[in-house]
Design a protein around this motif. Structure first.
Motif, mmCIF file in Angstrom:
data_model
loop_
_atom_site.group_PDB
_atom_site.id
_atom_site.type_symbol
_atom_site.label_atom_id
_atom_site.label_comp_id
_atom_site.label_asym_id
_atom_site.label_seq_id
_atom_site.Cartn_x
_atom_site.Cartn_y
_atom_site.Cartn_z
ATOM 1 N N SER A 144 0.996 -1.186 -0.163
ATOM 2 C CA SER A 144 0.012 0.014 -0.090
ATOM 3 C C SER A 144 0.794 1.318 -0.023
ATOM 4 O O SER A 144 0.489 2.264 -0.630
ATOM 5 N N TRP A 145 2.088 1.290 0.746
ATOM 6 C CA TRP A 145 2.835 2.404 0.705
ATOM 7 C C TRP A 145 3.490 2.562 -0.546
ATOM 8 O O TRP A 145 3.439 3.654 -1.017
ATOM 9 N N ASP A 146 3.955 1.420 -1.266
ATOM 10 C CA ASP A 146 4.527 1.606 -2.519
ATOM 11 C C ASP A 146 3.411 2.220 -3.541
ATOM 12 O O ASP A 146 3.916 3.041 -4.302
ATOM 13 N N ALA A 147 2.279 1.828 -3.461
ATOM 14 C CA ALA A 147 1.046 2.290 -4.449
ATOM 15 C C ALA A 147 1.008 3.829 -4.150
ATOM 16 O O ALA A 147 1.049 4.586 -4.953
ATOM 17 N N PHE A 148 1.163 4.182 -2.680
ATOM 18 C CA PHE A 148 0.624 5.646 -2.364
ATOM 19 C C PHE A 148 1.814 6.366 -3.025
ATOM 20 O O PHE A 148 1.620 7.432 -3.653
ATOM 21 N N ARG A 149 3.222 6.102 -2.762
ATOM 22 C CA ARG A 149 4.318 6.883 -3.401
ATOM 23 C C ARG A 149 4.307 6.898 -4.923
ATOM 24 O O ARG A 149 4.503 7.737 -5.659
ATOM 25 N N ALA A 150 3.848 5.443 -5.687
ATOM 26 C CA ALA A 150 3.740 5.823 -6.919
ATOM 27 C C ALA A 150 2.593 6.934 -7.426
ATOM 28 O O ALA A 150 2.741 7.387 -8.558
#
Length: 59
Positions: free
Chosen positions: A46-52
């Motif tokens: 989820s964090w990676d998706a947020f950053r992307a």
């Protein structure tokens, strides 16, 4: 946990920043002005998706 403050944070922000800590399979986020207060924890994916999304890219 080892907390890290944003590299974009500076003294003129009056400490108004978030800090993150990377833990196995998750990322914790807290208010840098209230380090003893609660934190939010997100799954790494989820964090990676947020950053992307912030960068205007799809995860």
């Amino acid at each position: 946990m080892e907390w890290r403050k944003s590299s974009r944070s500076n003294a003129s922000d009056d400490g108004a920043c978030v800090e993150v800590a990377f833990v196995p399979e998750a990322v914790a986020v807290r208010d840098s002005k209230n380090t003893s207060g609660p934190n939010l924890t997100f799954p790494t994916v989820s964090w990676d998706a947020f950053r992307a999304d912030l960068r205007g890219k799809q995860a």
